[in-house]
Design a protein around this motif. Sequence first.
Motif, PDB file in Angstrom:
ATOM      1  N   ALA A  35     127.963  59.352  -0.580  1.00  0.00           N
ATOM      2  CA  ALA A  35     128.725  58.786   0.292  1.00  0.00           C
ATOM      3  C   ALA A  35     128.000  57.993   1.497  1.00  0.00           C
ATOM      4  N   GLU A  36     126.815  58.833   1.773  1.00  0.00           N
ATOM      5  CA  GLU A  36     126.134  57.917   2.899  1.00  0.00           C
ATOM      6  C   GLU A  36     124.565  57.940   2.538  1.00  0.00           C
ATOM      7  N   PRO A  37     123.862  57.117   2.694  1.00  0.00           N
ATOM      8  CA  PRO A  37     122.705  57.003   2.579  1.00  0.00           C
ATOM      9  C   PRO A  37     121.839  57.963   3.127  1.00  0.00           C
ATOM     10  N   VAL A  38     120.839  58.647   2.538  1.00  0.00           N
ATOM     11  CA  VAL A  38     119.975  59.715   2.872  1.00  0.00           C
ATOM     12  C   VAL A  38     119.225  59.315   4.208  1.00  0.00           C
ATOM     13  N   PRO A  39     118.862  60.020   5.302  1.00  0.00           N
ATOM     14  CA  PRO A  39     118.252  59.586   6.285  1.00  0.00           C
ATOM     15  C   PRO A  39     117.004  59.117   5.970  1.00  0.00           C
ATOM     16  N   LEU A  40     116.413  58.034   6.898  1.00  0.00           N
ATOM     17  CA  LEU A  40     115.230  57.170   6.583  1.00  0.00           C
ATOM     18  C   LEU A  40     113.975  58.156   6.576  1.00  0.00           C
ATOM     19  N   ALA A  41     114.041  59.221   7.386  1.00  0.00           N
ATOM     20  CA  ALA A  41     112.821  60.140   7.330  1.00  0.00           C
ATOM     21  C   ALA A  41     112.710  60.801   6.240  1.00  0.00           C
ATOM     22  N   LYS A  42     113.677  61.344   5.533  1.00  0.00           N
ATOM     23  CA  LYS A  42     113.735  61.902   4.275  1.00  0.00           C
ATOM     24  C   LYS A  42     113.309  61.123   3.353  1.00  0.00           C
ATOM     25  N   ILE A  43     114.034  59.755   3.066  1.00  0.00           N
ATOM     26  CA  ILE A  43     113.319  58.869   2.398  1.00  0.00           C
ATOM     27  C   ILE A  43     111.838  58.445   2.257  1.00  0.00           C
ATOM     28  N   ALA A  44     111.571  58.294   3.500  1.00  0.00           N
ATOM     29  CA  ALA A  44     110.021  57.943   3.471  1.00  0.00           C
ATOM     30  C   ALA A  44     109.058  59.272   3.270  1.00  0.00           C
ATOM     31  N   VAL A  45     109.567  60.525   3.562  1.00  0.00           N
ATOM     32  CA  VAL A  45     108.691  61.694   3.001  1.00  0.00           C
ATOM     33  C   VAL A  45     108.592  61.606   1.566  1.00  0.00           C
ATOM     34  N   SER A  46     109.815  61.475   0.963  1.00  0.00           N
ATOM     35  CA  SER A  46     109.722  61.286  -0.665  1.00  0.00           C
ATOM     36  C   SER A  46     108.880  60.192  -1.066  1.00  0.00           C
ATOM     37  N   MET A  47     108.886  59.030  -0.397  1.00  0.00           N
ATOM     38  CA  MET A  47     107.907  58.064  -0.844  1.00  0.00           C
ATOM     39  C   MET A  47     106.486  58.380  -0.796  1.00  0.00           C
ATOM     40  N   ILE A  48     106.345  59.051   0.582  1.00  0.00           N
ATOM     41  CA  ILE A  48     104.658  59.287   0.905  1.00  0.00           C
ATOM     42  C   ILE A  48     104.325  60.500   0.029  1.00  0.00           C
ATOM     43  N   GLU A  49     105.121  61.213  -0.356  1.00  0.00           N
ATOM     44  CA  GLU A  49     104.762  62.380  -1.274  1.00  0.00           C
ATOM     45  C   GLU A  49     104.472  61.864  -2.723  1.00  0.00           C
ATOM     46  N   ARG A  50     105.349  60.977  -3.190  1.00  0.00           N
ATOM     47  CA  ARG A  50     105.081  60.105  -4.493  1.00  0.00           C
ATOM     48  C   ARG A  50     103.801  59.495  -4.592  1.00  0.00           C
ATOM     49  N   PHE A  51     103.628  58.666  -3.348  1.00  0.00           N
ATOM     50  CA  PHE A  51     102.386  57.727  -3.263  1.00  0.00           C
ATOM     51  C   PHE A  51     101.100  58.646  -3.560  1.00  0.00           C
ATOM     52  N   ILE A  52     101.153  60.092  -2.671  1.00  0.00           N
ATOM     53  CA  ILE A  52      99.731  60.754  -2.624  1.00  0.00           C
ATOM     54  C   ILE A  52      99.582  61.273  -3.886  1.00  0.00           C
ATOM     55  N   ALA A  53     100.815  61.878  -4.550  1.00  0.00           N
ATOM     56  CA  ALA A  53     100.909  62.471  -5.944  1.00  0.00           C
ATOM     57  C   ALA A  53     100.362  61.783  -6.841  1.00  0.00           C
TER      58      ALA A  53
END
Length: 65
Positions: A35-53
Amino acid sequence: MSVVAADKLTIELPGALHRELIDYAAVHAEATGLAEPVPLAKIAVSMIERFIATDRGFAIERRRR
């Protein structure tokens, strides 16, 4: 189960990147039926984790330590 405190990180984003992150969160919400977008901080955390992995160069250098 123990709880690990989260560290805080404050960053400045160029305006264009910030707008892209907002758009990404909106598209993600629509694609996943949220219903609502995930907060930007949580999206960014997922992206950084994926990038490092998936960074092979980093993984190689990390193992050398």
